[in-house]
Design a protein around this motif. Structure first.
Motif, short mmCIF file in Angstrom:
data_model
loop_
_atom_site.label_atom_id
_atom_site.label_comp_id
_atom_site.label_asym_id
_atom_site.label_seq_id
_atom_site.Cartn_x
_atom_site.Cartn_y
_atom_site.Cartn_z
N ASN A 1 0.84 -1.20 0.00
CA ASN A 1 0.00 0.00 0.00
C ASN A 1 0.88 1.25 0.00
N LYS A 2 1.94 1.21 0.82
CA LYS A 2 2.84 2.36 0.93
C LYS A 2 3.70 2.52 -0.31
N THR A 3 4.38 1.44 -0.71
CA THR A 3 5.34 1.58 -1.80
C THR A 3 4.65 1.77 -3.15
N GLU A 4 3.49 1.15 -3.34
CA GLU A 4 2.81 1.23 -4.64
C GLU A 4 1.76 2.33 -4.65
N CYS A 5 1.46 2.86 -3.46
CA CYS A 5 0.43 3.90 -3.32
C CYS A 5 -0.90 3.45 -3.92
N ILE A 6 -1.23 2.18 -3.72
CA ILE A 6 -2.50 1.63 -4.18
C ILE A 6 -3.42 1.54 -2.96
N ALA A 7 -4.64 2.05 -3.10
CA ALA A 7 -5.57 2.02 -1.97
C ALA A 7 -5.96 0.58 -1.67
N VAL A 8 -6.17 0.30 -0.38
CA VAL A 8 -6.58 -1.05 0.02
C VAL A 8 -7.84 -0.93 0.89
N LEU A 9 -8.86 -1.73 0.54
CA LEU A 9 -10.02 -1.88 1.41
C LEU A 9 -10.02 -3.34 1.87
N LEU A 10 -9.78 -3.52 3.15
CA LEU A 10 -9.56 -4.84 3.72
C LEU A 10 -10.71 -5.21 4.64
N VAL A 11 -11.46 -6.22 4.26
CA VAL A 11 -12.60 -6.67 5.08
C VAL A 11 -12.13 -7.73 6.06
N THR A 12 -12.52 -7.56 7.32
CA THR A 12 -12.11 -8.53 8.33
C THR A 12 -13.02 -8.44 9.55
N HIS A 13 -13.05 -9.50 10.36
CA HIS A 13 -13.67 -9.33 11.66
C HIS A 13 -12.62 -9.51 12.76
#
Ligand code: ADP
Ligand code: MG
Length: 243
Positions: free
Chosen positions: A190-202
Protein backbone atom coordinates in the motif's frame (compact mmCIF):
# COMPACT_ATOMS: atom_id res chain seq x y z
CA UNK A 1 -14.07 9.48 -16.75
CA UNK A 2 -12.61 12.22 -14.52
CA UNK A 3 -15.45 13.84 -12.62
CA UNK A 4 -13.86 15.48 -9.60
CA UNK A 5 -14.11 12.36 -7.45
CA UNK A 6 -10.73 11.11 -8.70
CA UNK A 7 -9.10 11.90 -5.35
CA UNK A 8 -11.01 8.93 -4.02
CA UNK A 9 -9.86 5.46 -4.97
CA UNK A 10 -13.35 4.32 -3.98
CA UNK A 11 -16.51 6.23 -3.19
CA UNK A 12 -19.82 4.57 -2.33
CA UNK A 13 -22.90 6.74 -1.91
CA UNK A 14 -26.24 5.62 -0.51
CA UNK A 15 -25.83 2.00 -1.57
CA UNK A 16 -28.74 -0.36 -1.00
CA UNK A 17 -28.71 -4.05 -1.65
CA UNK A 18 -31.33 -6.68 -0.95
CA UNK A 19 -31.38 -10.43 -1.42
CA UNK A 20 -35.06 -11.17 -1.94
CA UNK A 21 -36.91 -9.15 0.67
CA UNK A 22 -34.11 -8.71 3.16
CA UNK A 23 -32.05 -5.52 2.90
CA UNK A 24 -28.40 -6.28 3.61
CA UNK A 25 -27.06 -2.81 2.82
CA UNK A 26 -29.46 0.06 3.52
CA UNK A 27 -27.75 3.42 3.17
CA UNK A 28 -24.14 2.46 2.86
CA UNK A 29 -21.64 5.24 2.12
CA UNK A 30 -17.87 4.89 2.31
CA UNK A 31 -14.89 6.73 0.89
CA UNK A 32 -11.37 5.41 0.52
CA UNK A 33 -8.83 8.05 -0.45
CA UNK A 34 -6.15 7.47 -3.08
CA UNK A 35 -3.42 5.40 -1.50
CA UNK A 36 -5.38 4.99 1.73
CA UNK A 37 -5.53 1.68 3.66
CA UNK A 38 -8.94 1.15 5.23
CA UNK A 39 -10.25 -1.85 7.16
CA UNK A 40 -13.97 -2.64 7.06
CA UNK A 41 -15.11 -4.54 10.12
CA UNK A 42 -18.38 -6.13 11.04
CA UNK A 43 -19.77 -9.42 12.28
CA UNK A 44 -20.51 -12.38 10.04
CA UNK A 45 -23.53 -11.70 7.85
CA UNK A 46 -23.32 -7.90 8.14
CA UNK A 47 -22.88 -7.39 4.38
CA UNK A 48 -19.09 -6.92 4.06
CA UNK A 49 -18.67 -9.40 1.20
CA UNK A 50 -21.79 -8.08 -0.48
CA UNK A 51 -20.25 -4.60 -0.52
CA UNK A 52 -16.96 -5.84 -2.00
CA UNK A 53 -18.87 -7.71 -4.72
CA UNK A 54 -20.79 -4.52 -5.53
CA UNK A 55 -17.57 -2.46 -5.59
CA UNK A 56 -15.94 -5.00 -7.92
CA UNK A 57 -18.95 -4.83 -10.27
CA UNK A 58 -19.84 -8.48 -9.63
CA UNK A 59 -23.28 -7.48 -8.29
CA UNK A 60 -25.58 -4.53 -8.99
CA UNK A 61 -27.07 -2.55 -6.08
CA UNK A 62 -30.78 -1.77 -5.90
CA UNK A 63 -29.93 1.90 -5.24
CA UNK A 64 -26.94 4.18 -4.89
CA UNK A 65 -23.65 4.26 -6.74
CA UNK A 66 -20.05 3.21 -6.32
CA UNK A 67 -17.12 4.83 -8.10
CA UNK A 68 -13.68 3.29 -8.26
CA UNK A 69 -10.96 5.64 -9.51
CA UNK A 70 -13.67 8.02 -10.76
CA UNK A 71 -15.48 5.38 -12.83
CA UNK A 72 -19.02 4.55 -11.84
CA UNK A 73 -18.72 0.77 -11.54
CA UNK A 74 -22.42 0.42 -10.70
CA UNK A 75 -23.34 1.88 -14.12
CA UNK A 76 -21.23 -0.57 -16.17
CA UNK A 77 -22.70 -3.54 -18.02
CA UNK A 78 -21.33 -7.00 -17.21
CA UNK A 79 -18.69 -7.07 -19.97
CA UNK A 80 -17.43 -3.56 -19.21
CA UNK A 81 -17.41 -4.36 -15.48
CA UNK A 82 -15.29 -7.46 -16.10
CA UNK A 83 -12.80 -5.44 -18.18
CA UNK A 84 -12.72 -2.65 -15.60
CA UNK A 85 -12.12 -5.14 -12.80
CA UNK A 86 -9.27 -6.82 -14.70
CA UNK A 87 -7.50 -3.52 -15.34
CA UNK A 88 -8.29 -1.35 -12.35
CA UNK A 89 -9.40 -3.42 -9.34
CA UNK A 90 -7.40 -6.07 -7.52
CA UNK A 91 -9.62 -8.57 -5.75
CA UNK A 92 -8.26 -10.93 -3.08
CA UNK A 93 -10.49 -13.59 -1.51
CA UNK A 94 -10.15 -15.77 1.56
CA UNK A 95 -10.10 -18.84 -0.68
CA UNK A 96 -7.22 -17.47 -2.89
CA UNK A 97 -9.02 -18.35 -6.18
CA UNK A 98 -5.84 -19.31 -8.03
CA UNK A 99 -5.88 -21.33 -11.25
CA UNK A 100 -4.50 -24.70 -10.17
CA UNK A 101 -3.07 -25.58 -13.61
CA UNK A 102 -1.05 -22.36 -13.87
CA UNK A 103 2.24 -21.65 -12.11
CA UNK A 104 2.77 -18.87 -9.56
CA UNK A 105 4.17 -16.53 -12.24
CA UNK A 106 1.36 -17.40 -14.68
CA UNK A 107 -1.27 -16.76 -12.01
CA UNK A 108 0.23 -13.34 -11.27
CA UNK A 109 0.25 -12.50 -14.98
CA UNK A 110 -3.28 -13.79 -15.62
CA UNK A 111 -5.09 -10.40 -15.71
CA UNK A 112 -2.50 -9.08 -18.18
CA UNK A 113 -2.81 -12.19 -20.38
CA UNK A 114 -6.60 -11.96 -20.38
CA UNK A 115 -6.23 -8.31 -21.33
CA UNK A 116 -3.66 -9.16 -24.03
CA UNK A 117 -1.36 -6.59 -22.42
CA UNK A 118 2.42 -6.72 -22.96
CA UNK A 119 4.14 -8.55 -20.11
CA UNK A 120 6.27 -6.36 -17.87
CA UNK A 121 9.00 -8.76 -16.68
CA UNK A 122 10.53 -6.17 -14.35
CA UNK A 123 7.24 -5.69 -12.57
CA UNK A 124 6.75 -9.44 -12.26
CA UNK A 125 10.28 -9.74 -10.84
CA UNK A 126 9.73 -6.90 -8.41
CA UNK A 127 6.47 -8.42 -7.13
CA UNK A 128 8.00 -11.88 -6.78
CA UNK A 129 10.74 -10.43 -4.59
CA UNK A 130 8.45 -8.11 -2.62
CA UNK A 131 6.03 -10.97 -1.90
CA UNK A 132 8.82 -13.39 -0.97
CA UNK A 133 7.90 -15.79 -3.80
CA UNK A 134 11.41 -16.08 -5.29
CA UNK A 135 12.12 -19.71 -6.16
CA UNK A 136 8.42 -20.55 -6.31
CA UNK A 137 7.66 -18.85 -9.68
CA UNK A 138 7.44 -22.16 -11.55
CA UNK A 139 5.45 -24.06 -8.92
CA UNK A 140 1.76 -24.93 -9.18
CA UNK A 141 -0.56 -23.66 -6.40
CA UNK A 142 -1.06 -27.22 -5.14
CA UNK A 143 2.59 -27.28 -4.04
CA UNK A 144 2.30 -24.06 -1.98
CA UNK A 145 1.41 -23.28 1.63
CA UNK A 146 -1.68 -21.18 2.39
CA UNK A 147 0.45 -18.09 2.99
CA UNK A 148 2.31 -18.60 -0.31
CA UNK A 149 -0.99 -19.04 -2.16
CA UNK A 150 -2.33 -15.83 -0.70
CA UNK A 151 0.90 -13.95 -1.55
CA UNK A 152 0.46 -15.17 -5.15
CA UNK A 153 -3.15 -13.91 -5.15
CA UNK A 154 -1.92 -10.53 -3.86
CA UNK A 155 0.69 -10.44 -6.65
CA UNK A 156 -2.07 -11.08 -9.19
CA UNK A 157 -4.15 -8.28 -7.63
CA UNK A 158 -1.23 -5.82 -7.69
CA UNK A 159 0.28 -6.61 -11.09
CA UNK A 160 -1.94 -4.27 -13.13
CA UNK A 161 -1.40 -1.32 -10.72
CA UNK A 162 -5.10 -1.07 -9.83
CA UNK A 163 -6.85 1.96 -8.32
CA UNK A 164 -7.76 -0.21 -5.36
CA UNK A 165 -7.29 -3.64 -3.84
CA UNK A 166 -10.45 -5.16 -2.40
CA UNK A 167 -9.49 -7.91 0.03
CA UNK A 168 -12.23 -10.08 1.55
CA UNK A 169 -10.93 -11.70 4.76
CA UNK A 170 -7.64 -12.53 3.01
CA UNK A 171 -6.19 -14.00 6.20
CA UNK A 172 -9.31 -15.97 7.14
CA UNK A 173 -7.88 -19.36 6.27
CA UNK A 174 -4.31 -18.72 7.45
CA UNK A 175 -2.55 -19.40 10.74
CA UNK A 176 -1.76 -16.38 12.92
CA UNK A 177 1.86 -16.07 11.75
CA UNK A 178 1.01 -16.21 8.02
CA UNK A 179 -1.89 -13.83 8.65
CA UNK A 180 0.47 -11.29 10.24
CA UNK A 181 2.86 -11.63 7.29
CA UNK A 182 0.01 -10.99 4.81
CA UNK A 183 -1.14 -7.89 6.74
CA UNK A 184 2.43 -6.57 6.83
CA UNK A 185 2.80 -7.13 3.09
CA UNK A 186 -0.49 -5.41 2.29
CA UNK A 187 0.59 -2.42 4.41
CA UNK A 188 4.00 -2.32 2.73
CA UNK A 189 2.60 -2.64 -0.81
CA UNK A 190 0.00 0.00 0.00
CA UNK A 191 2.84 2.36 0.93
CA UNK A 192 5.34 1.58 -1.80
CA UNK A 193 2.81 1.23 -4.64
CA UNK A 194 0.43 3.90 -3.32
CA UNK A 195 -2.50 1.63 -4.18
CA UNK A 196 -5.57 2.02 -1.97
CA UNK A 197 -6.58 -1.05 0.02
CA UNK A 198 -10.02 -1.88 1.41
CA UNK A 199 -9.56 -4.84 3.72
CA UNK A 200 -12.60 -6.67 5.08
CA UNK A 201 -12.11 -8.53 8.33
CA UNK A 202 -13.67 -9.33 11.66
CA UNK A 203 -10.24 -9.68 13.27
CA UNK A 204 -8.95 -6.61 15.18
CA UNK A 205 -5.34 -7.79 14.75
CA UNK A 206 -5.79 -7.77 10.98
CA UNK A 207 -7.61 -4.42 11.03
CA UNK A 208 -4.69 -2.85 12.92
CA UNK A 209 -2.61 -3.04 9.71
CA UNK A 210 -4.87 -0.35 8.22
CA UNK A 211 -4.67 3.36 9.00
CA UNK A 212 -8.44 3.73 9.36
CA UNK A 213 -11.19 1.32 10.36
CA UNK A 214 -14.89 1.55 9.48
CA UNK A 215 -17.57 -0.44 11.28
CA UNK A 216 -20.66 -1.75 9.55
CA UNK A 217 -23.88 -2.10 11.49
CA UNK A 218 -27.47 -2.53 10.29
CA UNK A 219 -26.42 -2.18 6.68
CA UNK A 220 -24.58 1.13 7.02
CA UNK A 221 -21.25 2.50 8.26
CA UNK A 222 -21.79 3.24 11.96
CA UNK A 223 -18.35 4.71 12.72
CA UNK A 224 -14.95 5.41 11.19
CA UNK A 225 -11.76 5.90 13.21
CA UNK A 226 -7.98 6.04 12.72
CA UNK A 227 -6.56 2.71 13.99
CA UNK A 228 -3.26 3.95 15.36
CA UNK A 229 -2.31 0.27 14.96
CA UNK A 230 -3.95 -0.24 18.36
CA UNK A 231 -5.50 -3.73 18.40
CA UNK A 232 -6.98 -3.37 21.90
CA UNK A 233 -8.72 -0.12 21.01
CA UNK A 234 -10.07 -1.64 17.76
CA UNK A 235 -11.45 -4.61 19.74
CA UNK A 236 -13.09 -2.27 22.22
CA UNK A 237 -14.69 -0.15 19.46
CA UNK A 238 -15.80 -3.27 17.60
CA UNK A 239 -17.61 -4.60 20.66
CA UNK A 240 -19.08 -1.21 21.47
CA UNK A 241 -20.29 -0.42 17.95
CA UNK A 242 -21.12 -3.76 16.37
CA UNK A 243 -22.70 -5.77 19.16
N1 ADP B 1 -26.36 -14.84 -2.82
C1 ADP B 1 -27.08 -14.62 -1.70
N2 ADP B 1 -28.40 -14.89 -1.66
C2 ADP B 1 -29.14 -14.66 -0.57
N3 ADP B 1 -28.64 -14.14 0.58
C3 ADP B 1 -27.34 -13.87 0.61
C4 ADP B 1 -26.48 -14.09 -0.52
N4 ADP B 1 -25.22 -13.70 -0.19
C5 ADP B 1 -25.28 -13.27 1.08
N5 ADP B 1 -26.54 -13.37 1.57
C6 ADP B 1 -26.98 -12.96 2.91
O1 ADP B 1 -26.71 -11.58 3.06
C7 ADP B 1 -26.20 -11.30 4.35
C8 ADP B 1 -24.83 -10.65 4.23
O2 ADP B 1 -23.92 -11.57 3.68
P1 ADP B 1 -22.39 -11.22 3.43
O3 ADP B 1 -22.29 -9.98 2.59
O4 ADP B 1 -21.75 -12.44 2.90
O5 ADP B 1 -21.90 -10.89 4.91
P2 ADP B 1 -20.43 -10.88 5.55
O6 ADP B 1 -19.43 -10.91 4.44
O7 ADP B 1 -20.37 -9.62 6.36
O8 ADP B 1 -20.34 -12.08 6.42
C9 ADP B 1 -26.19 -12.62 5.10
O9 ADP B 1 -27.36 -12.70 5.85
C10 ADP B 1 -26.19 -13.65 4.00
O10 ADP B 1 -26.81 -14.82 4.41
MG1 MG C 1 -17.93 -12.27 4.00
Amino acid sequence: MADGSGRFALRAEGVRHAYGKSDVLKDFSLEVGEGEFVALMGPSGSGKSTFLHLAAGLLKPSAGRIRVGGVEVTALGDGAAARFRRRHVGVVFQSFNLIETLTVAENILLPARLDRAAIDRRRLDMLIDALALRGLEGKLPGALSGGERQRTAIGRALYMRPHAILADEPTGSLDAKSARAICGLLAEMNKTECIAVLLVTHDPVVAAAASRVCFIKDGAIAASRPTGGDTAEISRLYLEICS
